[in-house]
Motif scaffolding. Structure first.
Motif, mmCIF file in Angstrom:
data_model
loop_
_atom_site.group_PDB
_atom_site.id
_atom_site.type_symbol
_atom_site.label_atom_id
_atom_site.label_comp_id
_atom_site.label_asym_id
_atom_site.label_seq_id
_atom_site.Cartn_x
_atom_site.Cartn_y
_atom_site.Cartn_z
ATOM 1 N N ASP A 460 -4.667 -9.643 -6.076
ATOM 2 C CA ASP A 460 -4.175 -8.752 -7.135
ATOM 3 C C ASP A 460 -4.974 -7.459 -7.165
ATOM 4 O OD1 ASP A 460 -2.367 -10.698 -7.803
ATOM 5 O OD2 ASP A 460 -3.617 -11.570 -9.374
ATOM 6 N N TYR A 461 -6.293 -7.583 -6.991
ATOM 7 C CA TYR A 461 -7.152 -6.390 -7.016
ATOM 8 C C TYR A 461 -6.824 -5.463 -5.848
ATOM 9 C CZ TYR A 461 -11.481 -3.647 -7.134
ATOM 10 O OH TYR A 461 -12.387 -2.624 -7.187
ATOM 11 N N GLN A 462 -6.601 -6.027 -4.660
ATOM 12 C CA GLN A 462 -6.234 -5.185 -3.528
ATOM 13 C C GLN A 462 -4.877 -4.515 -3.752
ATOM 14 O OE1 GLN A 462 -6.527 -7.977 -0.230
ATOM 15 N NE2 GLN A 462 -8.513 -7.119 0.388
ATOM 16 N N SER A 463 -3.935 -5.247 -4.331
ATOM 17 C CA SER A 463 -2.627 -4.663 -4.623
ATOM 18 C C SER A 463 -2.756 -3.518 -5.624
ATOM 19 C CB SER A 463 -1.686 -5.740 -5.169
ATOM 20 O OG SER A 463 -1.509 -6.783 -4.221
ATOM 21 N N ARG A 464 -3.594 -3.693 -6.623
ATOM 22 C CA ARG A 464 -3.795 -2.621 -7.611
ATOM 23 C C ARG A 464 -4.425 -1.391 -6.967
ATOM 24 N NH1 ARG A 464 -7.888 -1.776 -11.579
ATOM 25 N NH2 ARG A 464 -8.808 -3.836 -11.199
ATOM 26 N N ARG A 465 -5.341 -1.605 -6.039
ATOM 27 C CA ARG A 465 -5.941 -0.456 -5.335
ATOM 28 C C ARG A 465 -4.910 0.278 -4.492
ATOM 29 N NH1 ARG A 465 -10.464 -3.805 -3.579
ATOM 30 N NH2 ARG A 465 -10.076 -3.151 -1.426
ATOM 31 N N LEU A 466 -3.985 -0.472 -3.879
ATOM 32 C CA LEU A 466 -2.935 0.175 -3.101
ATOM 33 C C LEU A 466 -2.026 1.018 -3.992
ATOM 34 C CD1 LEU A 466 -1.911 -2.690 -0.647
ATOM 35 C CD2 LEU A 466 -2.884 -0.484 -0.004
ATOM 36 N N VAL A 467 -1.655 0.486 -5.151
ATOM 37 C CA VAL A 467 -0.821 1.243 -6.081
ATOM 38 C C VAL A 467 -1.555 2.485 -6.569
ATOM 39 C CG1 VAL A 467 0.349 1.147 -8.317
ATOM 40 C CG2 VAL A 467 0.462 -0.806 -6.777
ATOM 41 N N SER A 468 -2.838 2.347 -6.872
ATOM 42 C CA SER A 468 -3.625 3.505 -7.303
ATOM 43 C C SER A 468 -3.682 4.564 -6.214
ATOM 44 C CB SER A 468 -5.038 3.043 -7.681
ATOM 45 O OG SER A 468 -5.848 4.146 -8.018
ATOM 46 N N THR A 469 -3.800 4.136 -4.956
ATOM 47 C CA THR A 469 -3.827 5.087 -3.843
ATOM 48 C C THR A 469 -2.482 5.779 -3.689
ATOM 49 O OG1 THR A 469 -5.442 3.685 -2.722
ATOM 50 C CG2 THR A 469 -4.299 5.313 -1.383
ATOM 51 N N ALA A 470 -1.390 5.017 -3.842
ATOM 52 C CA ALA A 470 -0.057 5.629 -3.763
ATOM 53 C C ALA A 470 0.144 6.668 -4.863
ATOM 54 C CB ALA A 470 1.002 4.537 -3.853
ATOM 55 N N ILE A 471 -0.387 6.411 -6.061
ATOM 56 C CA ILE A 471 -0.288 7.388 -7.154
ATOM 57 C C ILE A 471 -1.038 8.668 -6.797
ATOM 58 C CG2 ILE A 471 -0.944 7.809 -9.549
ATOM 59 C CD1 ILE A 471 -0.414 4.851 -10.094
ATOM 60 N N GLU A 472 -2.191 8.532 -6.160
ATOM 61 C CA GLU A 472 -2.953 9.719 -5.751
ATOM 62 C C GLU A 472 -2.177 10.540 -4.728
ATOM 63 O OE1 GLU A 472 -5.757 10.797 -7.046
ATOM 64 O OE2 GLU A 472 -5.770 9.099 -8.452
ATOM 65 N N PHE A 473 -1.496 9.866 -3.772
ATOM 66 C CA PHE A 473 -0.662 10.603 -2.815
ATOM 67 C C PHE A 473 0.511 11.282 -3.506
ATOM 68 C CE2 PHE A 473 -2.782 8.071 0.489
ATOM 69 C CZ PHE A 473 -2.939 9.031 1.481
ATOM 70 N N ALA A 474 1.066 10.616 -4.521
ATOM 71 C CA ALA A 474 2.197 11.206 -5.232
ATOM 72 C C ALA A 474 1.779 12.450 -6.009
ATOM 73 C CB ALA A 474 2.811 10.171 -6.173
ATOM 74 N N LYS A 475 0.551 12.466 -6.517
ATOM 75 C CA LYS A 475 0.076 13.639 -7.256
ATOM 76 C C LYS A 475 0.001 14.881 -6.380
ATOM 77 C CE LYS A 475 -2.602 11.159 -10.771
ATOM 78 N NZ LYS A 475 -3.969 10.888 -11.312
ATOM 79 N N ILE A 476 -0.347 14.705 -5.129
ATOM 80 C CA ILE A 476 -0.419 15.860 -4.219
ATOM 81 C C ILE A 476 0.884 16.024 -3.438
ATOM 82 C CG2 ILE A 476 -2.924 15.697 -4.011
ATOM 83 C CD1 ILE A 476 -2.566 14.309 -1.352
ATOM 84 N N LYS A 477 1.907 15.235 -3.807
ATOM 85 C CA LYS A 477 3.240 15.315 -3.215
ATOM 86 C C LYS A 477 3.183 15.162 -1.692
ATOM 87 C CE LYS A 477 5.105 18.161 -6.947
ATOM 88 N NZ LYS A 477 5.817 19.419 -7.304
ATOM 89 N N LYS A 478 2.642 14.063 -1.287
ATOM 90 C CA LYS A 478 2.472 13.796 0.141
ATOM 91 C C LYS A 478 2.828 12.347 0.418
ATOM 92 C CE LYS A 478 -1.016 13.906 3.834
ATOM 93 N NZ LYS A 478 -2.429 14.151 4.161
ATOM 94 N N ARG A 479 3.612 12.158 1.478
ATOM 95 C CA ARG A 479 3.917 10.800 1.898
ATOM 96 C C ARG A 479 2.731 10.198 2.646
ATOM 97 N NH1 ARG A 479 10.130 11.200 4.207
ATOM 98 N NH2 ARG A 479 11.103 11.960 2.257
ATOM 99 N N ALA A 480 2.743 8.875 2.777
ATOM 100 C CA ALA A 480 1.629 8.193 3.453
ATOM 101 C C ALA A 480 2.154 7.048 4.292
ATOM 102 C CB ALA A 480 0.621 7.659 2.435
ATOM 103 N N LYS A 481 1.441 6.781 5.360
ATOM 104 C CA LYS A 481 1.752 5.632 6.206
ATOM 105 C C LYS A 481 0.896 4.434 5.772
ATOM 106 C CE LYS A 481 3.092 8.452 10.169
ATOM 107 N NZ LYS A 481 2.862 8.741 11.609
ATOM 108 N N LYS A 482 1.207 3.304 6.354
ATOM 109 C CA LYS A 482 0.494 2.084 5.940
ATOM 110 C C LYS A 482 -1.004 2.201 6.179
ATOM 111 C CE LYS A 482 4.286 -1.202 6.619
ATOM 112 N NZ LYS A 482 4.726 -2.425 7.327
ATOM 113 N N TRP A 483 -1.391 2.687 7.360
ATOM 114 C CA TRP A 483 -2.823 2.733 7.678
ATOM 115 C C TRP A 483 -3.566 3.682 6.755
ATOM 116 C CZ3 TRP A 483 -5.197 7.236 9.078
ATOM 117 C CH2 TRP A 483 -4.397 8.309 9.520
ATOM 118 N N GLN A 484 -2.853 4.756 6.276
ATOM 119 C CA GLN A 484 -3.504 5.676 5.348
ATOM 120 C C GLN A 484 -3.726 5.023 3.990
ATOM 121 O OE1 GLN A 484 -0.491 8.782 5.850
ATOM 122 N NE2 GLN A 484 -2.074 10.135 6.716
ATOM 123 N N LEU A 485 -2.746 4.234 3.550
ATOM 124 C CA LEU A 485 -2.922 3.525 2.283
ATOM 125 C C LEU A 485 -4.048 2.501 2.376
ATOM 126 C CD1 LEU A 485 0.799 2.921 1.221
ATOM 127 C CD2 LEU A 485 -0.811 4.535 0.206
#
Length: 517
Positions: A460-485
């Motif tokens: 669960d903690y790792q999943s939450r970190r992934l969601v938090s990382t996706a939110i950071e990419f969304a703030k700068i309006k940038k897509r991300a690949k799996k390895w970047q997440l």
């Protein structure tokens, strides 16, 4: 059948580690682990210079070549006699069993080496004058165990400083067997200046040399009797008490405080390690402590010091002689009178009150305890006063409700995606009485149910970190690949990743592609 036909016979005082290293040169081995497997039938055996283990396994293979038994190898070709010279028999047997067997060797903790504050020699070293004698007599050099005592840098045979090599005795290469010949080839890179030893260093080196060839077993009580007798003989005692300050001054005057401080002693450490040897049952295994404490009373004469120590009787012999010389009839009469007085006190006050209410009660308790402990405990148990146990003043039902309420408060407040893992330990640490709650969870069913339901697992903690990382990419309006997440969420892809975390990562990638244009 000869299992290892080319295994060399050990030279006098040669470390068993050195014998293995010479065998490596003789057979031309490149891999140390292959050599260890051939000798010990194990790849994981550690190449320890001073106190190796798995010796019984090696003897099974090399015994047809050399006539030594496993215990003879421990006695003559390791530092076991030096390290255990002042250890009782049960400690010696434990360390010897570890060296014979294939379990981990804990001698540094068992013998107090790990907790010794004095600087210890941790480098491979050799005496060039000893090597010249080895080459003349045997035609090849080897590691002499007399070079590896812990607390001196001088050769006990020639009285000169050792030449230090750039290799530690316990380094990261725990399976390496390096012969002395390799260090002699590179001696241009090694310190070569020789220094004559001071008389103090020379004396300590000779003590280590003496202990390697003289093996005796002493009990703690025998050592205590030895030091007390020395203090009494030198008039450093007052009745049964030893004058610690006068003993410390006498020992410091013999060795000189300048030399003792160079060895690593401070005032407090000297008093704790040396002066307390004259007290009862001081468990001290280090030979340098006994040498510093005992030799001043014999003016540095090692033979006289050792012979006196060996001949010192255990205090039990003296106490038996003293017991037979006393008037047993008078003692038994006095003891019976004390028992009757104590029985009268116990019947009226109870054991605890009888002991502490009056000064005479304390004296009676001590006297009977020393003379007949079993009778005293039986009588106290018979007349023990039973007190009513007070009812619990804590309402655990109320505390359970308050604790769950506080935990829900912290749960709703921790909406930040960057908070640490909300584990059971995290929820408890938010409480002001976390220790009490943790120790009484069996009385708090609602709290236990909350922790089972809301405690965050590692997935669960790792999943939450992934969601938090996706939110950071969304703030700068940038897509991300799996390895970047994975990288930004600090998830190690070299290890196994659960299916839950993989699904969360796939969802984050799809969400970014759909919402970021």
């Amino acid at each position: 059948m000869v299992t290892l036909p080319f295994f060399p016979s050990p030279y006098p005082n040669e470390l068993f580690y050195s014998v293995l290293a010479r065998y490596k040169v003789r057979c031309g081995y490149v891999s140390n682990r292959h050599l260890l497997y051939e000798v010990f039938n194990k790849y994981t055996t550690l190449a320890s210079p001073e106190m190796p283990n798995c010796i019984s396994l090696a003897v099974d293979n090399i015994r047809p070549t050399i006539a030594s038994t496993a215990k003879e190898i421990i006695r003559d070709h390791t530092l076991f006699p030096l390290y255990t010279s002042f250890s009782p028999s049960n400690i010696k047997q434990k360390v010897e069993a570890e060296m014979l067997g294939h379990n981990s060797n804990t001698y540094s903790v068992t013998l107090g080496i790990a907790r010794c504050f004095l600087p210890q020699n941790t480098w491979f070293r050799y005496c060039p004058l000893c090597i010249e004698e080895q080459l003349i007599k045997y035609g090849e050099p080897y590691w002499d165990r007399r070079w590896f005592n812990l607390f001196t840098q001088y050769c006990p045979v020639h009285g000169v400083s050792f030449v230090l090599t750039p290799r530690a005795t316990h380094n990261s290469s725990r399976h390496e067997l390096r012969p002395l010949l390799e260090d002699l080839v590179n001696k241009s890179k090694i310190q070569t200046a020789l220094v004559q030893a001071t008389w103090q260093d020379n004396l300590v080196s000779e003590v280590a040399k003496h202990l390697l060839s003289h093996q005796n077993t002493f009990s703690y009580s025998q050592l205590t009797n030895f030091y007390r007798s020395r203090a009494t003989y030198a008039d450093f005692s007052r009745g049964q008490k030893v004058k610690q300050e006068e003993v410390a001054y006498y020992v410091k005057s013999f060795w000189s405080w300048h030399w003792l401080t160079n060895q690593g002693f401070t005032d407090d450490y000297f008093n704790n390690m040396i002066c307390t040897l004259f007290r009862k049952h001081r468990k001290q295994h280090q030979y340098i402590m006994h040498a510093i404490a005992g030799l001043p009373f014999f003016n540095g004469d090692i033979e006289k010091w050792w012979s006196t120590l060996v001949k010192t009787p255990s205090p039990s012999h003296q106490s038996n002689q003293k017991h037979h010389s006393t008037d047993t009839r008078k003692t038994s009469t006095s003891l019976e009178t004390s028992k009757q007085a104590w029985l009268k006190l116990v019947k009226s006050l109870g054991p605890k009150e009888a002991r502490y209410a009056t000064k005479s009660g304390r004296k009676l308790y001590i006297k009977i305890y020393r003379a007949d402990k079993k009778w005293l405990l039986d009588v106290n148990k018979q007349y023990r006063i039973k007190r009513a146990t007070p009812k619990s003043r804590v309402s655990w039902r109320k505390r359970d409700f308050e604790t769950v309420k506080a935990m829900f408060h912290h749960l709703y407040q921790s909406h930040d995606m960057t908070t640490p893992r909300r584990s059971k330990r995290w929820f408890l640490s938010q409480l002001h009485n976390s220790a009490t709650i943790e120790n009484n969870l069996y009385r708090l069913p609602k709290t236990t149910a909350f922790l089972t339901r809301y405690a965050e697992s590692y997935q669960d903690y790792q999943s939450r970190r992934l969601v938090s990382t996706a939110i950071e990419f969304a703030k700068i309006k940038k897509r991300a690949k799996k390895w970047q997440l994975y990288r930004n969420a600090r998830i190690n892809t070299q290890r196994s990743i659960s299916s839950q975390v993989r699904r969360t990562c796939d969802w984050c990638v799809d969400w970014l592609e759909q919402n970021i244009k």
